[in-house]
Design a protein around this motif. Structure first.
Motif, PDB file in Angstrom:
ATOM      1  N   CYS A  98      31.154 103.548  84.026  1.00  0.00           N
ATOM      2  CA  CYS A  98      30.024 103.451  84.952  1.00  0.00           C
ATOM      3  C   CYS A  98      28.910 104.409  84.539  1.00  0.00           C
ATOM      4  N   ILE A  99      29.295 105.541  83.967  1.00  0.00           N
ATOM      5  CA  ILE A  99      28.332 106.539  83.494  1.00  0.00           C
ATOM      6  C   ILE A  99      28.164 106.497  81.980  1.00  0.00           C
ATOM      7  N   THR A 100      29.278 106.393  81.256  1.00  0.00           N
ATOM      8  CA  THR A 100      29.191 106.509  79.797  1.00  0.00           C
ATOM      9  C   THR A 100      28.630 105.263  79.120  1.00  0.00           C
ATOM     10  N   ALA A 101      28.807 104.077  79.711  1.00  0.00           N
ATOM     11  CA  ALA A 101      28.246 102.862  79.088  1.00  0.00           C
ATOM     12  C   ALA A 101      26.721 102.947  78.997  1.00  0.00           C
ATOM     13  N   PRO A 102      26.012 103.308  80.082  1.00  0.00           N
ATOM     14  CA  PRO A 102      24.564 103.516  79.945  1.00  0.00           C
ATOM     15  C   PRO A 102      24.220 104.609  78.939  1.00  0.00           C
ATOM     16  N   LEU A 103      24.999 105.704  78.942  1.00  0.00           N
ATOM     17  CA  LEU A 103      24.707 106.814  78.034  1.00  0.00           C
ATOM     18  C   LEU A 103      24.903 106.407  76.573  1.00  0.00           C
ATOM     19  N   ILE A 104      25.988 105.677  76.278  1.00  0.00           N
ATOM     20  CA  ILE A 104      26.223 105.176  74.923  1.00  0.00           C
ATOM     21  C   ILE A 104      25.054 104.311  74.472  1.00  0.00           C
ATOM     22  N   THR A 105      24.603 103.442  75.365  1.00  0.00           N
ATOM     23  CA  THR A 105      23.507 102.528  75.040  1.00  0.00           C
ATOM     24  C   THR A 105      22.210 103.289  74.766  1.00  0.00           C
ATOM     25  N   ILE A 106      21.928 104.296  75.591  1.00  0.00           N
ATOM     26  CA  ILE A 106      20.703 105.081  75.408  1.00  0.00           C
ATOM     27  C   ILE A 106      20.747 105.852  74.094  1.00  0.00           C
ATOM     28  N   PHE A 107      21.878 106.495  73.794  1.00  0.00           N
ATOM     29  CA  PHE A 107      22.019 107.205  72.527  1.00  0.00           C
ATOM     30  C   PHE A 107      21.796 106.258  71.351  1.00  0.00           C
ATOM     31  N   ASN A 108      22.429 105.095  71.407  1.00  0.00           N
ATOM     32  CA  ASN A 108      22.316 104.133  70.320  1.00  0.00           C
ATOM     33  C   ASN A 108      20.878 103.659  70.156  1.00  0.00           C
ATOM     34  N   TYR A 109      20.223 103.398  71.285  1.00  0.00           N
ATOM     35  CA  TYR A 109      18.827 102.950  71.233  1.00  0.00           C
ATOM     36  C   TYR A 109      17.933 104.041  70.655  1.00  0.00           C
TER      37      TYR A 109
END
Length: 236
Positions: free
Chosen positions: A148-159
């Motif tokens: 719930c928290i890390t999926a958005p964070l992973i996506t932002i880092f990757n972007y």
């Protein structure tokens, strides 16, 4: 250590399901196909949702009446998520001798700005139908609640890495494609992270990423250092 309210799996169902817009507990129960009043269960001392309200994990947005039934509209708050991430990074370091989460968090240059970025893109990261794509059902959400928290964070880092490589470092597209291998060849068998990621990154790429979210030098040094550690063990 005092037990945190987020240790209850229904905490995550409630919190993540009222982030894109305010909802009632009954709406959330209906969406995730709960029978009865499961989300009204007791937390530490009283109903979980009331404790979440008191402790600042959600906020009240008034009452609404649906089909003659009155309910409280609740809206998820995001200010606490770094407390959760910091606590889990410490646990990972102490319990599993894994310093990587700590180093990843240290790459965030401006936590307040990153929280604002997440908060102002709630519908991108937390649209309820997107969470349904990611988790499929409530049991998978409860089993993989950290996403719930890390999926958005992973996506932002990757972007951020894609944008930096493409725009600032002028790396060609074929080389940037190498970034996708970690998303394709990671066995997220319990969730549909790949479809969630595609949906989110499509929306993020239409927006300008704010400057100074991450310490660019730290991000790329961390990437390089851990890659070297891997290559030390590879006999090719």
């Amino acid at each position: 250590m005092e037990r945190q309210i987020w240790a209850f799996d229904k905490f995550w169902i409630i919190w993540s399901s009222c982030l894109d817009r305010p909802r009632t507990i009954n709406e959330i129960q209906d969406f995730w196909s709960y029978d009865g009043n499961a989300l009204y269960q007791k937390g530490l001392n009283k109903s979980i949702w009331k404790e979440m309200l008191e402790k600042g994990f959600i906020e009240s947005k008034g009452k609404v009446k649906v089909r003659g039934v009155s309910g409280d509209l609740i809206y998820g708050k995001t200010e606490w998520i770094f407390d959760f991430l910091d606590e889990n990074a410490k646990k990972s370091r102490v319990s599993f001798e894994n310093d990587l989460p700590f180093h990843i968090l240290s790459c965030i240059k401006n936590r307040k700005k990153l929280l604002y970025y997440i908060d102002t893109n709630r519908e991108v990261f937390f649209m309820l139908q997107r969470l349904k794509i990611l988790f499929g059902d409530k049991q998978n959400l409860k089993n993989n609640y950290e996403l719930c928290i890390t999926a958005p964070l992973i996506t932002i880092f990757n972007y951020f890495i894609i944008v930096t490589l493409k725009k600032k470092l002028k790396v060609d597209l074929d080389s940037i494609l190498l970034l996708s291998q970690s998303l394709i060849f990671t066995p997220y068998f319990g969730t549909n992270f790949f479809s969630y990621y595609k949906s989110v990154i499509k929306d993020l790429s239409t927006k300008e990423m704010p400057l100074d979210l991450f310490d660019e030098a730290k991000v790329f040094k961390l990437w390089k250092d851990y890659s070297k550690e891997i290559m030390k063990e590879v006999n090719v």
